[in-house]
Design a protein around this motif. Structure first.
Motif, PDB file in Angstrom:
ATOM      1  N   ALA A 137      30.952  37.729  73.840  1.00 45.66           N
ATOM      2  CA  ALA A 137      29.637  37.107  73.649  1.00 45.66           C
ATOM      3  C   ALA A 137      28.534  37.940  74.293  1.00 45.66           C
ATOM      4  CB  ALA A 137      29.639  35.708  74.233  1.00 45.66           C
ATOM      5  N   SER A 138      28.896  38.904  75.099  1.00 46.82           N
ATOM      6  CA  SER A 138      27.917  39.709  75.820  1.00 46.82           C
ATOM      7  C   SER A 138      27.497  40.909  74.998  1.00 46.82           C
ATOM      8  CB  SER A 138      28.536  40.186  77.135  1.00 46.82           C
ATOM      9  OG  SER A 138      27.686  41.112  77.756  1.00 46.82           O
ATOM     10  N   THR A 139      26.236  41.305  75.161  1.00 49.37           N
ATOM     11  CA  THR A 139      25.791  42.510  74.487  1.00 49.37           C
ATOM     12  C   THR A 139      25.672  43.672  75.475  1.00 49.37           C
ATOM     13  OG1 THR A 139      23.495  41.834  74.725  1.00 49.37           O
ATOM     14  CG2 THR A 139      24.578  41.303  72.649  1.00 49.37           C
ATOM     15  N   SER A 140      26.176  43.478  76.683  1.00 54.14           N
ATOM     16  CA  SER A 140      26.130  44.548  77.678  1.00 54.14           C
ATOM     17  C   SER A 140      26.972  45.736  77.216  1.00 54.14           C
ATOM     18  CB  SER A 140      26.661  44.022  79.011  1.00 54.14           C
ATOM     19  OG  SER A 140      27.079  45.089  79.834  1.00 54.14           O
ATOM     20  N   GLY A 141      26.362  46.913  77.247  1.00 55.90           N
ATOM     21  CA  GLY A 141      27.107  48.112  76.885  1.00 55.90           C
ATOM     22  C   GLY A 141      28.319  48.331  77.768  1.00 55.90           C
ATOM     23  N   ALA A 142      28.183  48.023  79.052  1.00 53.20           N
ATOM     24  CA  ALA A 142      29.314  48.178  79.969  1.00 53.20           C
ATOM     25  C   ALA A 142      30.444  47.229  79.594  1.00 53.20           C
ATOM     26  CB  ALA A 142      28.869  47.942  81.409  1.00 53.20           C
ATOM     27  N   ASP A 143      30.101  45.992  79.215  1.00 51.62           N
ATOM     28  CA  ASP A 143      31.129  45.027  78.823  1.00 51.62           C
ATOM     29  C   ASP A 143      31.837  45.452  77.547  1.00 51.62           C
ATOM     30  OD1 ASP A 143      30.617  43.412  81.013  1.00 51.62           O
ATOM     31  OD2 ASP A 143      29.378  41.993  79.899  1.00 51.62           O
ATOM     32  N   VAL A 144      31.069  45.935  76.572  1.00 47.64           N
ATOM     33  CA  VAL A 144      31.675  46.402  75.326  1.00 47.64           C
ATOM     34  C   VAL A 144      32.584  47.594  75.621  1.00 47.64           C
ATOM     35  CG1 VAL A 144      31.234  47.374  73.028  1.00 47.64           C
ATOM     36  CG2 VAL A 144      29.771  45.539  73.910  1.00 47.64           C
TER      37      VAL A 144
END
Length: 88
Positions: free
Chosen positions: A8-15
């Motif tokens: 659900a996150s759009t954080s580049g680090a999370d992806v």
């Protein structure tokens, strides 16, 4: 973190942590390694639009979207931004 919260996150680090790390940590199939300036320098010279296109459409041994179609185009772009940011 549960998969739902990462997706659900759009954080580049999370992806990156959810998908990209599998190849970009170790350089599988010549993937440019996270934080390795030698791996990234000539690729960055092609410009961000080229890097985004490679990530979204696939290139060499990398399938389109790194094989993770569950992410949006913007989430993939944010992961590219994150990876490039680690060498700038």
């Amino acid at each position: 973190a549960p998969a739902e919260s990462v997706l659900a996150s759009t954080s580049g680090a999370d992806v990156y942590k959810a998908a990209c790390f599998a190849c970009h940590e170790t350089g599988v199939a010549r993937a440019p390694r996270l934080g390795n300036k030698d791996d990234w320098s000539y690729r960055i010279n092609y410009g961000m639009s080229t890097l985004y296109r490679s990530a979204l459409e696939g290139r060499g041994g990398m399938p389109a979207m790194g094989g993770h179609a569950e992410f949006s185009d913007d989430e993939i772009r944010s992961a590219v931004d994150y990876m490039v940011g680690q060498v700038k």
